[in-house]
Design a protein around this motif. Sequence first.
Motif, PDB file in Angstrom:
ATOM      1  N   ALA A 561       0.840  -1.198   0.000  1.00 57.92           N
ATOM      2  CA  ALA A 561       0.000   0.000   0.000  1.00 57.92           C
ATOM      3  C   ALA A 561       0.881   1.255   0.000  1.00 57.92           C
ATOM      4  O   ALA A 561       2.036   1.210   0.394  1.00 57.92           O
ATOM      5  CB  ALA A 561      -0.895   0.007   1.226  1.00 57.92           C
ATOM      6  N   ASN A 562       0.287   2.339  -0.470  1.00 59.09           N
ATOM      7  CA  ASN A 562       1.007   3.624  -0.475  1.00 59.09           C
ATOM      8  C   ASN A 562       0.175   4.691   0.197  1.00 59.09           C
ATOM      9  O   ASN A 562      -0.988   4.868  -0.172  1.00 59.09           O
ATOM     10  CB  ASN A 562       1.290   4.080  -1.910  1.00 59.09           C
ATOM     11  CG  ASN A 562       2.263   3.192  -2.603  1.00 59.09           C
ATOM     12  OD1 ASN A 562       1.941   2.046  -2.919  1.00 59.09           O
ATOM     13  ND2 ASN A 562       3.442   3.693  -2.847  1.00 59.09           N
ATOM     14  N   ALA A 563       0.775   5.420   1.120  1.00 54.98           N
ATOM     15  CA  ALA A 563       0.080   6.511   1.815  1.00 54.98           C
ATOM     16  C   ALA A 563      -1.352   6.105   2.118  1.00 54.98           C
ATOM     17  O   ALA A 563      -2.292   6.836   1.835  1.00 54.98           O
ATOM     18  CB  ALA A 563       0.116   7.779   0.962  1.00 54.98           C
ATOM     19  N   ALA A 564      -1.479   4.940   2.700  1.00 55.85           N
ATOM     20  CA  ALA A 564      -2.801   4.295   2.770  1.00 55.85           C
ATOM     21  C   ALA A 564      -3.633   4.820   3.925  1.00 55.85           C
ATOM     22  O   ALA A 564      -3.127   5.080   5.014  1.00 55.85           O
ATOM     23  CB  ALA A 564      -2.617   2.792   2.913  1.00 55.85           C
ATOM     24  N   TYR A 565      -4.934   4.961   3.662  1.00 61.48           N
ATOM     25  CA  TYR A 565      -5.878   5.259   4.726  1.00 61.48           C
ATOM     26  C   TYR A 565      -5.982   4.019   5.613  1.00 61.48           C
ATOM     27  O   TYR A 565      -5.651   2.913   5.183  1.00 61.48           O
ATOM     28  CB  TYR A 565      -7.234   5.622   4.137  1.00 61.48           C
ATOM     29  CG  TYR A 565      -7.224   6.908   3.337  1.00 61.48           C
ATOM     30  CD1 TYR A 565      -6.534   8.021   3.812  1.00 61.48           C
ATOM     31  CD2 TYR A 565      -7.891   7.014   2.132  1.00 61.48           C
ATOM     32  CE1 TYR A 565      -6.521   9.209   3.088  1.00 61.48           C
ATOM     33  CE2 TYR A 565      -7.887   8.199   1.410  1.00 61.48           C
ATOM     34  CZ  TYR A 565      -7.193   9.289   1.886  1.00 61.48           C
ATOM     35  OH  TYR A 565      -7.174  10.461   1.169  1.00 61.48           O
ATOM     36  N   ASP A 566      -6.506   4.206   6.807  1.00 56.28           N
ATOM     37  CA  ASP A 566      -6.490   3.110   7.796  1.00 56.28           C
ATOM     38  C   ASP A 566      -7.060   1.811   7.260  1.00 56.28           C
ATOM     39  O   ASP A 566      -6.498   0.747   7.465  1.00 56.28           O
ATOM     40  CB  ASP A 566      -7.227   3.541   9.068  1.00 56.28           C
ATOM     41  CG  ASP A 566      -8.716   3.769   8.837  1.00 56.28           C
ATOM     42  OD1 ASP A 566      -9.073   4.192   7.718  1.00 56.28           O
ATOM     43  OD2 ASP A 566      -9.502   3.517   9.768  1.00 56.28           O
ATOM     44  N   TYR A 567      -8.173   1.901   6.527  1.00 57.93           N
ATOM     45  CA  TYR A 567      -8.826   0.670   6.084  1.00 57.93           C
ATOM     46  C   TYR A 567      -7.982  -0.099   5.071  1.00 57.93           C
ATOM     47  O   TYR A 567      -8.073  -1.315   4.984  1.00 57.93           O
ATOM     48  CB  TYR A 567     -10.212   0.983   5.503  1.00 57.93           C
ATOM     49  CG  TYR A 567     -10.240   2.045   4.425  1.00 57.93           C
ATOM     50  CD1 TYR A 567      -9.917   1.757   3.116  1.00 57.93           C
ATOM     51  CD2 TYR A 567     -10.589   3.360   4.721  1.00 57.93           C
ATOM     52  CE1 TYR A 567      -9.938   2.732   2.132  1.00 57.93           C
ATOM     53  CE2 TYR A 567     -10.625   4.337   3.755  1.00 57.93           C
ATOM     54  CZ  TYR A 567     -10.293   4.026   2.458  1.00 57.93           C
ATOM     55  OH  TYR A 567     -10.308   4.987   1.491  1.00 57.93           O
ATOM     56  N   ALA A 568      -7.146   0.612   4.309  1.00 54.85           N
ATOM     57  CA  ALA A 568      -6.264  -0.076   3.361  1.00 54.85           C
ATOM     58  C   ALA A 568      -4.972  -0.496   4.057  1.00 54.85           C
ATOM     59  O   ALA A 568      -4.463  -1.601   3.839  1.00 54.85           O
ATOM     60  CB  ALA A 568      -5.951   0.843   2.184  1.00 54.85           C
ATOM     61  N   ALA A 569      -4.470   0.368   4.915  1.00 48.88           N
ATOM     62  CA  ALA A 569      -3.213   0.067   5.609  1.00 48.88           C
ATOM     63  C   ALA A 569      -3.349  -1.180   6.476  1.00 48.88           C
ATOM     64  O   ALA A 569      -2.457  -2.029   6.515  1.00 48.88           O
ATOM     65  CB  ALA A 569      -2.807   1.265   6.463  1.00 48.88           C
ATOM     66  N   ALA A 578       4.377   6.265   4.120  1.00 41.52           N
ATOM     67  CA  ALA A 578       3.677   6.623   5.361  1.00 41.52           C
ATOM     68  C   ALA A 578       3.967   8.090   5.675  1.00 41.52           C
ATOM     69  O   ALA A 578       5.082   8.564   5.461  1.00 41.52           O
ATOM     70  CB  ALA A 578       4.164   5.735   6.507  1.00 41.52           C
ATOM     71  N   PRO A 579       2.963   8.819   6.164  1.00 38.29           N
ATOM     72  CA  PRO A 579       3.168  10.261   6.395  1.00 38.29           C
ATOM     73  C   PRO A 579       4.161  10.515   7.517  1.00 38.29           C
ATOM     74  O   PRO A 579       4.234   9.742   8.474  1.00 38.29           O
ATOM     75  CB  PRO A 579       1.771  10.749   6.786  1.00 38.29           C
ATOM     76  CG  PRO A 579       1.077   9.540   7.315  1.00 38.29           C
ATOM     77  CD  PRO A 579       1.612   8.373   6.553  1.00 38.29           C
ATOM     78  N   ILE A 580       4.897  11.601   7.391  1.00 43.37           N
ATOM     79  CA  ILE A 580       5.888  11.912   8.426  1.00 43.37           C
ATOM     80  C   ILE A 580       5.668  13.292   9.040  1.00 43.37           C
ATOM     81  O   ILE A 580       6.504  13.773   9.788  1.00 43.37           O
ATOM     82  CB  ILE A 580       7.328  11.822   7.868  1.00 43.37           C
ATOM     83  CG1 ILE A 580       7.520  12.757   6.674  1.00 43.37           C
ATOM     84  CG2 ILE A 580       7.690  10.408   7.514  1.00 43.37           C
ATOM     85  CD1 ILE A 580       8.973  12.857   6.221  1.00 43.37           C
ATOM     86  N   GLN A 581       4.565  13.906   8.714  1.00 40.74           N
ATOM     87  CA  GLN A 581       4.318  15.238   9.264  1.00 40.74           C
ATOM     88  C   GLN A 581       2.824  15.507   9.362  1.00 40.74           C
ATOM     89  O   GLN A 581       2.018  14.723   8.872  1.00 40.74           O
ATOM     90  CB  GLN A 581       4.942  16.285   8.354  1.00 40.74           C
ATOM     91  CG  GLN A 581       4.335  16.222   6.958  1.00 40.74           C
ATOM     92  CD  GLN A 581       4.583  17.463   6.152  1.00 40.74           C
ATOM     93  OE1 GLN A 581       5.432  18.264   6.502  1.00 40.74           O
ATOM     94  NE2 GLN A 581       3.847  17.627   5.079  1.00 40.74           N
ATOM     95  N   THR A 582       2.493  16.639   9.951  1.00 44.00           N
ATOM     96  CA  THR A 582       1.092  17.051  10.038  1.00 44.00           C
ATOM     97  C   THR A 582       0.856  18.164   9.023  1.00 44.00           C
ATOM     98  O   THR A 582       1.732  18.466   8.207  1.00 44.00           O
ATOM     99  CB  THR A 582       0.769  17.601  11.434  1.00 44.00           C
ATOM    100  OG1 THR A 582       1.489  18.826  11.600  1.00 44.00           O
ATOM    101  CG2 THR A 582       1.158  16.640  12.521  1.00 44.00           C
TER     102      THR A 582
END
Lengths: 732, 714
Positions: A561-569, A578-582
């Motif tokens: 997965a890439n930059a996946a939302y919770d349901y995909a991750a 995966a995101p590294i910032q806000t």
Amino acid sequence: MKLKKIIAVLLCLASAASLGACGKDNGERSEKPKFSMPEAVASAVQVENSAYGLSVDETGNNITLISKTDGTVYSSVTGDELGSDFENQQILKSALVLDYMPQLETYKTVFSADSAACTAVAEKEAENAIRVTYYFGELKISIPVIYSLSEQGYSAAIDLNQIAEGGEYMVGRISLLPLAARAQNGGSGYLLIPSGSGGLAYMSNTEMRAVTAEVAGAVYGEARNNLWTLEKTYLPVYGACEQGSAMFTVIDSGAELAALSTNVNDQKYGSSFSYAVFTVRGSAKVTKGSTTAMESMIYDDDIADTSIKLNFYPLTGEKASYTGMAEQYKGYLASKYGAAEKQAAPLLALKFLGGVEEKKFAFGIPYYSLFSLTSVEEAREITDEIAKETGINPLVQLVGFGDGGLENNKIAGGYKIPSKLGSFKQIAEWQAAAEKLGATVALDFDIVNFKNGSNGFSKSDAAKSAVNKKQEYNYYQVALLDANKMFSSFYRLSRSSLDKAAEKLLKLADKKELNAISLATLDSTAYSDYGNRKYFAKATMSEQTGAIIDSFREKDITVVANAAYDYAAARSDYILDAPIQTSKSDIIDVEIPFYQMVFSDRAGLYNISVNLTMDDNTALLKAAEAGTGLSYTVCKSYSTKLISSSQNSLYATDYAGVKDRIISQAEEYGKLYDQIKDSYISSHRAISNELRETVFANGVKVYVNYGYSELSADGVSVPARSYVIKGGISNG
Amino acid sequence: MRKKKLFAALIAAAAVMFTSAIPALAGSFSTTQVPYETYTYWEGVSGNLKKAVYSKPMYYADRHIDAQSLGMEKLNELKDIFCSESGETYILDSRASKIIVLNSDYSFKREISGIADNGEQLSFTGASGIFVGEDGLIYIADTENARVLIADSNGSLIKSLGAPESALIPEGFDFRPTKIAVSSMHDLYVLCDGSFYGALVFDKYYIFKGFYGSNTVKSSIAEGLANLWSQLFMSDNKRENSEKSLPFQFTDLCMDRDGFIYTTTGKTEDEGEVTGQIKKLSPAGNSILGGDSYNYVDEGYADVKGDTVSTRVQDLLAIDVDSDGYIYALDSTYGRVFVYSPESRLMTAFGGGLTKGTSLGTFISACSIAENNGDILVCDSTNNNITVFRITEYGESCKKANLMTTNGDYAAAKPLWQEIHNQDANNQMAYVGLAKAAMAEGDYQLALEYAKDGYDRELYDEAYSNVRKSFISRHFTLLFLGAVAIVGLIIAAAVIIKKKNITLIKNKQLKLMFSVISHPVASFDTIKEKKSGSVLLATVLLAIYYAVAVMKSMFCGFSFSSFDSGSFNSVFVLVKTIGAVVLWSICSWGVGALFGGKGTIRNIYIVTCYCLMPLIFSDAVYIVASNLLTADEGAFLGIFTTVMLLIAAFYLIIAIIRIHDYSFGEFIITTLLSVFGIVLIIFFVFLVAVLVQQLGGFIITLISEAVKVIGGKA
């Protein structure tokens, strides 16, 4: 005579189209609930189980949870007296906030605490559940909410199909229990903001900040708007923590409809709080003429065909922290998606870019030809070279290897690989060889975006906007923050065709013997389709995507997965990007790797590619803090031709320029990664703005210093822009 | 409910433009770690147009300096910042009449509340600018109190400078100081709100010396004619009351190490592109940076319907320059920082917010900028904070490498440029730097490649010249023998043809076509009288003309071409070539019919196409020659092209006169009318196209609504 013929043809066309529409299931409700004012008299109701008691007062606004273990009381409203700004403060006393509108106008807000506007009737629904129906008499709208008790807390749910609209007003947005997760302004608490990797907003600096802002934005929202770049909200959670007590909230259902609103240190409230605002009806802004003054809103006929549900988890003692919230969320994911099974993740991941479309001319007639950035053969050679130099068999992802390359020309790249880039046979052989070495090579397919019809999909299969037109999307014009009209627009596949596209892909994977795939766009895209009520307001995107991913996993196909939302991750074997910032909002004080804390025991994790970040050093520190592997996005043949293409953001991907950094960084970071690769984050502490401590389940502690001077904590000195490893086998 | 929807949709159908789709990016290759994009412009890719491309950040937003970080209760309205040589930062809190002084690490150092004047505190509420001299003197542009306050470092008043009394000061001049700069000679430069005359200059004794620098009024031809009319025919009274164009005032100024003054000019147009917003002024007050025709901000602007910022015209409000001459300019509309090299080349642009920014690196009211030992500080008067942008390693390398290259130290710059290129293949300056390094090393082929990749045509020419020289010297014998052989062959062929009386072209029509070149009058007469012209040949010629025109756009030598596949539009070439010939033929025939011209449309079309032969030849020669010559050597190509154009025009004149049997006077009149006819036809075509488009849209909407209504009932 001719005119008659034309009219006849037009009528025939219209009839044919209408017949087609009749046969199509567009999910419309056959019968809507009728509105009627209650006869029952309001009264307080309560239920209980072995862990908690749950009560609703006679106004229907104060939902109180009492712990039987320690007697802690969690009230959904504040005890504060409302001040002179009564109108704006009613949210503090409300269980439900309704944004409604007449057609062609913008939202107006009404609070359930406004006794003149709302009457609530509570009744026991089941052993552990209370039904409270909120009647907005003048608006002729009623909304039933079910409050249910569980062993871990309680939930609040609305079946949107049960909402009654009896007049000219329509329900636009709903917020439930907005004050359930709150912290006192000026206190020692904080709010958990799920923007990007996750952030905290401290309450301790009340005097200095009085900001009301939507910092996290829409859950599963877009990465950009007309104003600026946003960090997405990947996780449908929020929470507040203070004085050994915390309230953690998970949007269990209808997260796609939600946007998170956060009020921090607004003096008129006394408390800071986060809550979810659910947009239950689609809308579109239309402009009459050319002036903005003549704008109006058009709303869809019906409400989304789904339900919304919020789970509230009270946390106490040591669990009353964001680490505790991450633990709670991990438990929630385990119960929803099955127990965690982390794959062995190599230190390195390489994302290869296949091709990009290049505009060419034959005697002045334009045509598009694929420019090969990396062929399958070249990707394999590079992978072998890296493996030889580092001794690591990297995880490989091949992106943009279909027809049109990265330009999402056709659904799933036309389900083929252009000969310029290679063949399925080459990939299958590579995958088989990699599998023997314990490595993974995943081929990416975009089954969401497309420009042209193919393989049984046409432009008429595009998802529709709320005004029933094909919704168009454009590439982005970086300087002007606007659609780039130099490149043709594209569409998203209608939600009802998405399953068909996935089915075809599954067959292809089976036929071509692919053992690993990725669905990068699907993992990180949630979208509406107003062609069918089932898919209004992004509804059920999580279920649909989840089912697609599951269908591949059932066939033993590895999913990256890439930059996946919770349901995909939660359903994937590996997560890249995966995101590294806000969002870097002013009200976020500290960024934390909440995303990584949640998924570090479920999947092999890699942050956004090191070579695509602002600077490599920060990317390495972020990896060390979260214990993730290192990923790189590369191509073999970069060309300045790309600056005239839609893909002019690929500036840092030339393998020749990245190779040495991959090798040296793998060597440097490998010393840490070897100790934590099979573990996961058990706790995390933001010691200060610049110093962080991560504790892994195997006892390894990592201190990371983002600052420009040496810092120390727990007797450990951490050099500037560096990290120190403690604990574990060889670090004392 | 359906009725409501139908009603709404019908409103939309009547005159509604749906809001444009949400801009989105395909793929997942976002490189940002901040809530804004970092980009730069490539120049030379597509003519004079600049092309925006993503780039690796040279700066990143590190932190906010606000009341919280300074441990203060609150800040009221920050209007200006100044950073001293020693790294101290001076913040002007205008509403609180306060100056906050920070240490070099941005920690709080001290505060100056009001200026002490003999035991009295002078308030400077409403002040707009601050400057601190090398000697520690603090200068405050006290706008609302119409004075400049000069105080020592402790805040004790030294001088209060009011409106100067001088014959140079125009009547009604309002002394409202906004920005200040002081030279090493203690000359004081003061910008005033509403002053169109440039900066007021005071000497070290605070004596007014005059005005320095100013923008000039840009006027159109129409405005010039109107002015002339006013001068010649208006009464004095009327003239006084008429609207006058005044130059735009400077919004900020600063001074570099060598004492040159830099200025910015803000929003000068409500729409459209503005130019010359940044100036470096010579001692005489003239701009010496890059000319007034260069647009220092973004190419165009987006007019986004439905956005509260409906017109996003940029507004350069502040400027600073560092000790190396790098220029930092601040656009308050987008909240962007533009960093220029000392040669005024854009290196990077970043920041954002569009007046709504509440995230790190974005702004609501960006109002001031200052460079401080590598950091860039931006002040926001609404958020009441200062954002510190810290330079990245990559950014440091870029600035260092550029300075080395500017100073001619190409060898030292080479590894830096190579590293920069590795990290950001979109850095155009890296290609140029590497090309220069390769040139210095004598590797002209490599220099040629880098210069081409970097779209530096001048450098490409220089490298190409060397590569060609080297090629010729290496293959001189072969080239010489080849040339001799070709000449020999041509002579031999000519002799044989003449001796044996060989006819090369046997086809009569083809022969007639070519005879136009040598005997135009006779040929056109033959076409008219014997009707022996060929429509087929004419059409082939026209097609060749179009093809060659397209090839000229695409295949010219790099130094002669600005072909960009992204923006190239072959339809435009089609209109310019085939469209022009067809329109000309129709109009010439139509006008001829009215004025007694004898030419048929067939003959007009044929002779017009035959007249294209010199142009085809000219374009073909141009394509070949441009690939062999450098731009300097290619100057003759322009002359050659013009000559060919004149020949073609000469043929056309003869052709029309002979075909229509016109006198020269008739030819002139009918030609002018034909051109007028062409303009009319183009206008008509556009009109019809617009109407058809609207009608099409109406029909589609009607059908879709009919479908909805019928579908709903069903």
